[in-house]
Motif scaffolding. Sequence first.
Motif, PDB file in Angstrom:
ATOM      1  N   MET A   1       0.838  -1.168   0.000  1.00 46.45           N
ATOM      2  CA  MET A   1       0.000   0.000   0.000  1.00 46.45           C
ATOM      3  C   MET A   1       0.884   1.231   0.000  1.00 46.45           C
ATOM      4  O   MET A   1       1.816   1.325   0.790  1.00 46.45           O
ATOM      5  N   PRO A   2       0.634   2.194  -0.866  1.00 53.38           N
ATOM      6  CA  PRO A   2       1.474   3.386  -0.898  1.00 53.38           C
ATOM      7  C   PRO A   2       1.274   4.233   0.351  1.00 53.38           C
ATOM      8  O   PRO A   2       0.206   4.237   0.953  1.00 53.38           O
ATOM      9  N   ARG A   3       2.321   4.911   0.716  1.00 56.29           N
ATOM     10  CA  ARG A   3       2.288   5.771   1.897  1.00 56.29           C
ATOM     11  C   ARG A   3       1.472   7.020   1.575  1.00 56.29           C
ATOM     12  O   ARG A   3       1.691   7.671   0.556  1.00 56.29           O
ATOM     13  N   PRO A   4       0.515   7.420   2.439  1.00 55.22           N
ATOM     14  CA  PRO A   4      -0.257   8.630   2.182  1.00 55.22           C
ATOM     15  C   PRO A   4       0.630   9.859   2.261  1.00 55.22           C
ATOM     16  O   PRO A   4       1.640   9.876   2.960  1.00 55.22           O
ATOM     17  N   HIS A   5       0.254  10.894   1.550  1.00 56.94           N
ATOM     18  CA  HIS A   5       1.009  12.146   1.590  1.00 56.94           C
ATOM     19  C   HIS A   5       0.044  13.310   1.418  1.00 56.94           C
ATOM     20  O   HIS A   5      -1.106  13.123   1.033  1.00 56.94           O
ATOM     21  N   GLY A   6       0.498  14.502   1.700  1.00 57.23           N
ATOM     22  CA  GLY A   6      -0.312  15.687   1.528  1.00 57.23           C
ATOM     23  C   GLY A   6      -1.058  16.122   2.775  1.00 57.23           C
ATOM     24  O   GLY A   6      -1.786  17.104   2.750  1.00 57.23           O
ATOM     25  N   PHE A   7      -0.897  15.399   3.882  1.00 57.91           N
ATOM     26  CA  PHE A   7      -1.565  15.766   5.122  1.00 57.91           C
ATOM     27  C   PHE A   7      -0.686  16.712   5.933  1.00 57.91           C
ATOM     28  O   PHE A   7       0.526  16.551   5.993  1.00 57.91           O
ATOM     29  N   THR A   8      -1.313  17.691   6.562  1.00 56.90           N
ATOM     30  CA  THR A   8      -0.641  18.563   7.529  1.00 56.90           C
ATOM     31  C   THR A   8      -1.604  18.792   8.685  1.00 56.90           C
ATOM     32  O   THR A   8      -2.811  18.603   8.550  1.00 56.90           O
ATOM     33  N   TYR A   9      -1.060  19.168   9.818  1.00 54.96           N
ATOM     34  CA  TYR A   9      -1.930  19.517  10.931  1.00 54.96           C
ATOM     35  C   TYR A   9      -1.407  20.758  11.610  1.00 54.96           C
ATOM     36  O   TYR A   9      -0.225  21.087  11.547  1.00 54.96           O
ATOM     37  N   GLU A  10      -2.337  21.468  12.239  1.00 60.40           N
ATOM     38  CA  GLU A  10      -2.011  22.701  12.938  1.00 60.40           C
ATOM     39  C   GLU A  10      -2.648  22.634  14.316  1.00 60.40           C
ATOM     40  O   GLU A  10      -3.845  22.353  14.442  1.00 60.40           O
ATOM     41  N   GLN A  11      -1.843  22.876  15.342  1.00 62.73           N
ATOM     42  CA  GLN A  11      -2.363  22.926  16.694  1.00 62.73           C
ATOM     43  C   GLN A  11      -2.588  24.391  17.047  1.00 62.73           C
ATOM     44  O   GLN A  11      -1.671  25.209  16.971  1.00 62.73           O
ATOM     45  N   ARG A  12      -3.801  24.724  17.391  1.00 58.48           N
ATOM     46  CA  ARG A  12      -4.148  26.104  17.709  1.00 58.48           C
ATOM     47  C   ARG A  12      -4.009  26.355  19.202  1.00 58.48           C
ATOM     48  O   ARG A  12      -3.887  25.428  19.997  1.00 58.48           O
ATOM     49  N   ARG A  13      -4.023  27.630  19.579  1.00 62.25           N
ATOM     50  CA  ARG A  13      -3.813  27.999  20.982  1.00 62.25           C
ATOM     51  C   ARG A  13      -4.887  27.463  21.911  1.00 62.25           C
ATOM     52  O   ARG A  13      -4.628  27.178  23.065  1.00 62.25           O
ATOM     53  N   ASP A  14      -6.104  27.298  21.411  1.00 59.32           N
ATOM     54  CA  ASP A  14      -7.188  26.800  22.259  1.00 59.32           C
ATOM     55  C   ASP A  14      -7.173  25.281  22.409  1.00 59.32           C
ATOM     56  O   ASP A  14      -8.059  24.705  23.034  1.00 59.32           O
ATOM     57  N   GLY A  15      -6.177  24.603  21.845  1.00 52.84           N
ATOM     58  CA  GLY A  15      -6.040  23.157  21.962  1.00 52.84           C
ATOM     59  C   GLY A  15      -6.645  22.391  20.804  1.00 52.84           C
ATOM     60  O   GLY A  15      -6.526  21.170  20.734  1.00 52.84           O
ATOM     61  N   THR A  16      -7.301  23.083  19.899  1.00 54.26           N
ATOM     62  CA  THR A  16      -7.904  22.450  18.727  1.00 54.26           C
ATOM     63  C   THR A  16      -6.823  22.060  17.733  1.00 54.26           C
ATOM     64  O   THR A  16      -5.860  22.793  17.537  1.00 54.26           O
ATOM     65  N   VAL A  17      -6.991  20.903  17.102  1.00 54.34           N
ATOM     66  CA  VAL A  17      -6.086  20.449  16.055  1.00 54.34           C
ATOM     67  C   VAL A  17      -6.879  20.372  14.755  1.00 54.34           C
ATOM     68  O   VAL A  17      -7.925  19.724  14.706  1.00 54.34           O
ATOM     69  N   VAL A  18      -6.381  21.043  13.727  1.00 58.03           N
ATOM     70  CA  VAL A  18      -7.027  21.023  12.425  1.00 58.03           C
ATOM     71  C   VAL A  18      -6.136  20.238  11.466  1.00 58.03           C
ATOM     72  O   VAL A  18      -4.963  20.578  11.283  1.00 58.03           O
ATOM     73  N   ILE A  19      -6.683  19.179  10.868  1.00 56.90           N
ATOM     74  CA  ILE A  19      -5.951  18.352   9.910  1.00 56.90           C
ATOM     75  C   ILE A  19      -6.408  18.759   8.515  1.00 56.90           C
ATOM     76  O   ILE A  19      -7.609  18.815   8.245  1.00 56.90           O
ATOM     77  N   THR A  20      -5.445  19.040   7.639  1.00 56.87           N
ATOM     78  CA  THR A  20      -5.776  19.390   6.263  1.00 56.87           C
ATOM     79  C   THR A  20      -5.128  18.392   5.315  1.00 56.87           C
ATOM     80  O   THR A  20      -4.096  17.794   5.623  1.00 56.87           O
ATOM     81  N   HIS A  21      -5.768  18.212   4.172  1.00 59.55           N
ATOM     82  CA  HIS A  21      -5.225  17.352   3.130  1.00 59.55           C
ATOM     83  C   HIS A  21      -5.180  18.152   1.849  1.00 59.55           C
ATOM     84  O   HIS A  21      -6.219  18.597   1.356  1.00 59.55           O
ATOM     85  N   GLN A  22      -3.997  18.377   1.350  1.00 59.82           N
ATOM     86  CA  GLN A  22      -3.748  19.165   0.149  1.00 59.82           C
ATOM     87  C   GLN A  22      -4.420  20.532   0.229  1.00 59.82           C
ATOM     88  O   GLN A  22      -5.050  21.005  -0.710  1.00 59.82           O
ATOM     89  N   GLY A  23      -4.304  21.157   1.414  1.00 63.31           N
ATOM     90  CA  GLY A  23      -4.801  22.511   1.608  1.00 63.31           C
ATOM     91  C   GLY A  23      -6.269  22.629   1.989  1.00 63.31           C
ATOM     92  O   GLY A  23      -6.736  23.723   2.280  1.00 63.31           O
ATOM     93  N   ARG A  24      -7.003  21.534   2.022  1.00 63.38           N
ATOM     94  CA  ARG A  24      -8.420  21.569   2.371  1.00 63.38           C
ATOM     95  C   ARG A  24      -8.621  20.915   3.732  1.00 63.38           C
ATOM     96  O   ARG A  24      -8.031  19.867   4.021  1.00 63.38           O
ATOM     97  N   GLU A  25      -9.469  21.514   4.547  1.00 66.57           N
ATOM     98  CA  GLU A  25      -9.713  20.983   5.885  1.00 66.57           C
ATOM     99  C   GLU A  25     -10.356  19.607   5.801  1.00 66.57           C
ATOM    100  O   GLU A  25     -11.368  19.409   5.136  1.00 66.57           O
ATOM    101  N   ALA A  26      -9.754  18.650   6.482  1.00 66.28           N
ATOM    102  CA  ALA A  26     -10.256  17.279   6.466  1.00 66.28           C
ATOM    103  C   ALA A  26     -10.907  16.907   7.787  1.00 66.28           C
ATOM    104  O   ALA A  26     -11.851  16.125   7.806  1.00 66.28           O
ATOM    105  N   SER A  27     -10.415  17.455   8.898  1.00 64.38           N
ATOM    106  CA  SER A  27     -10.956  17.091  10.205  1.00 64.38           C
ATOM    107  C   SER A  27     -10.533  18.121  11.235  1.00 64.38           C
ATOM    108  O   SER A  27      -9.479  18.744  11.114  1.00 64.38           O
ATOM    109  N   THR A  28     -11.370  18.290  12.253  1.00 66.61           N
ATOM    110  CA  THR A  28     -11.064  19.152  13.387  1.00 66.61           C
ATOM    111  C   THR A  28     -11.230  18.329  14.650  1.00 66.61           C
ATOM    112  O   THR A  28     -12.263  17.699  14.850  1.00 66.61           O
ATOM    113  N   LEU A  29     -10.204  18.334  15.480  1.00 65.01           N
ATOM    114  CA  LEU A  29     -10.217  17.554  16.726  1.00 65.01           C
ATOM    115  C   LEU A  29     -10.126  18.507  17.910  1.00 65.01           C
ATOM    116  O   LEU A  29      -9.350  19.469  17.883  1.00 65.01           O
TER     117      LEU A  29
END
Length: 73
Positions: free
Chosen positions: A1-29
């Motif tokens: 299985m190929p390794r996924p790529h294009g994901f990034t995440y940002e941890q915000r000051r309020d503790g929220t983590v936003v995961i993006t895939h190729q620049g588009r928001e994919a999930s908020t934790l």
Amino acid sequence: MPRPHGFTYEQRRDGTVVITHQGREASTLRGARAEKFLAEASAGDPQLVMARWTGAYKFGNERMARNHPRNRR
């Protein structure tokens, strides 16, 4: 299985983590889920962890492959 790529995440000051895939928001934790994600991402391969947490890890063909005669045991 190929390794996924294009994901990034940002941890915000309020503790929220936003995961993006190729620049588009994919999930908020938030809260405990965000903390658990950060622990997993720092311990393993972040690309695989982000793919799994966003649901982009398996696409449904695994069931068909499991039932194929070559893969039965």
